[in-house]
Motif scaffolding. Structure first.
Motif, short mmCIF file in Angstrom:
data_model
loop_
_atom_site.label_atom_id
_atom_site.label_comp_id
_atom_site.label_asym_id
_atom_site.label_seq_id
_atom_site.Cartn_x
_atom_site.Cartn_y
_atom_site.Cartn_z
N PHE A 65 0.82 -1.21 0.00
CA PHE A 65 0.00 0.00 0.00
C PHE A 65 0.86 1.26 0.00
O PHE A 65 0.52 2.23 -0.67
CB PHE A 65 -0.99 0.00 1.17
N GLU A 66 1.97 1.26 0.72
CA GLU A 66 2.85 2.44 0.71
C GLU A 66 3.43 2.66 -0.68
O GLU A 66 3.55 3.80 -1.13
CB GLU A 66 3.95 2.31 1.76
N SER A 67 3.76 1.58 -1.39
CA SER A 67 4.30 1.72 -2.74
C SER A 67 3.24 2.27 -3.70
O SER A 67 3.57 2.80 -4.76
CB SER A 67 4.85 0.38 -3.26
N GLU A 68 1.97 2.17 -3.31
CA GLU A 68 0.87 2.71 -4.12
C GLU A 68 0.46 4.11 -3.66
O GLU A 68 -0.56 4.64 -4.10
CB GLU A 68 -0.34 1.77 -4.03
N GLN A 89 -4.17 -7.64 -5.92
CA GLN A 89 -5.63 -7.72 -6.02
C GLN A 89 -6.30 -7.03 -4.83
O GLN A 89 -7.36 -6.42 -4.99
CB GLN A 89 -6.09 -9.18 -6.10
N VAL A 90 -5.68 -7.12 -3.65
CA VAL A 90 -6.23 -6.45 -2.47
C VAL A 90 -6.16 -4.93 -2.66
O VAL A 90 -7.14 -4.22 -2.39
CB VAL A 90 -5.50 -6.90 -1.18
N VAL A 91 -5.04 -4.44 -3.15
CA VAL A 91 -4.90 -3.00 -3.42
C VAL A 91 -5.97 -2.56 -4.44
O VAL A 91 -6.63 -1.54 -4.25
CB VAL A 91 -3.48 -2.65 -3.93
N ASN A 92 -6.15 -3.34 -5.49
CA ASN A 92 -7.15 -3.00 -6.51
C ASN A 92 -8.56 -2.97 -5.93
O ASN A 92 -9.35 -2.09 -6.27
CB ASN A 92 -7.08 -3.97 -7.69
N LYS A 93 -8.86 -3.92 -5.04
CA LYS A 93 -10.18 -3.97 -4.40
C LYS A 93 -10.39 -2.72 -3.53
O LYS A 93 -11.46 -2.10 -3.56
CB LYS A 93 -10.30 -5.24 -3.56
N VAL A 94 -9.38 -2.33 -2.78
CA VAL A 94 -9.46 -1.13 -1.94
C VAL A 94 -9.71 0.11 -2.80
O VAL A 94 -10.59 0.92 -2.51
CB VAL A 94 -8.18 -0.97 -1.07
N LYS A 95 -8.94 0.24 -3.89
CA LYS A 95 -9.11 1.39 -4.78
C LYS A 95 -10.51 1.41 -5.38
O LYS A 95 -11.14 2.46 -5.48
CB LYS A 95 -8.06 1.36 -5.90
N GLU A 96 -11.00 0.25 -5.77
CA GLU A 96 -12.34 0.13 -6.36
C GLU A 96 -13.41 0.61 -5.36
O GLU A 96 -14.33 1.36 -5.71
CB GLU A 96 -12.55 -1.34 -6.73
N ILE A 97 -13.29 0.20 -4.11
CA ILE A 97 -14.27 0.61 -3.08
C ILE A 97 -14.17 2.10 -2.81
O ILE A 97 -15.19 2.78 -2.68
CB ILE A 97 -14.06 -0.23 -1.80
N LEU A 98 -12.96 2.63 -2.76
CA LEU A 98 -12.80 4.06 -2.49
C LEU A 98 -13.32 4.92 -3.63
O LEU A 98 -13.75 6.05 -3.40
CB LEU A 98 -11.32 4.38 -2.22
N GLU A 99 -13.26 4.41 -4.85
CA GLU A 99 -13.71 5.18 -6.02
C GLU A 99 -15.22 5.07 -6.25
O GLU A 99 -15.77 5.84 -7.03
CB GLU A 99 -12.96 4.73 -7.27
N ALA A 100 -15.86 4.12 -5.58
CA ALA A 100 -17.31 3.90 -5.79
C ALA A 100 -18.14 5.06 -5.26
O ALA A 100 -17.76 5.78 -4.39
CB ALA A 100 -17.73 2.60 -5.13
#
Length: 122
Positions: free
Chosen positions: A21-24, A111-122
């Motif tokens: 997550f820090e790298s993102e 995939q976990v990072v992508n899921k977090v981003k998806e939820i935050l962008e919803a």
């Protein structure tokens, strides 16, 4: 900067997610049990929480109950991050409201990072 709290008792797992997550570009804070996790969430005010269910002292269900029972945590996005399948998890989880359910063994950190981003962008 997006803030994420990771409440997970396994040091290797939470360090792996911290680095990813820090790298993102996320601001990451960690807690090793539910009691410390609730205190962290109150103080840190994250944008989203990754919450393990099976932890010492206060488990994930009790931590989620405390988070949901407060003004600041009522609508906070929380993703369950566990090795329990959804059918094995306590029914109360759904009643308390979660934004996602991730079985650790089935998801890569990416995939976990992508899921977090998806939820935050919803």
């Amino acid at each position: 900067m997006t803030k994420i709290a990771i409440i997970e008792d396994d040091t290797a797992i939470h360090q792996m997610y911290r680095m990813k997550f820090e790298s993102e570009g996320f601001d990451v804070q960690l807690a090793k049990d539910g009691k410390a996790g609730v205190a962290l969430v109150k103080k840190f005010k994250p944008d989203i929480v990754l919450l393990d269910l099976q932890m010492p002292e206060v488990d994930g269900v009790e931590a989620l109950r405390e988070i949901r029972g407060s003004e600041w945590g009522r609508d906070l996005p929380v993703i369950i991050l566990t090795n329990l399948g959804e059918e094995e998890s306590p029914k109360e989880i759904k009643q308390l409201g979660v934004s996602g359910y991730i079985v650790k063994a089935d998801f890569t950190p990416r995939q976990v990072v992508n899921k977090v981003k998806e939820i935050l962008e919803a």
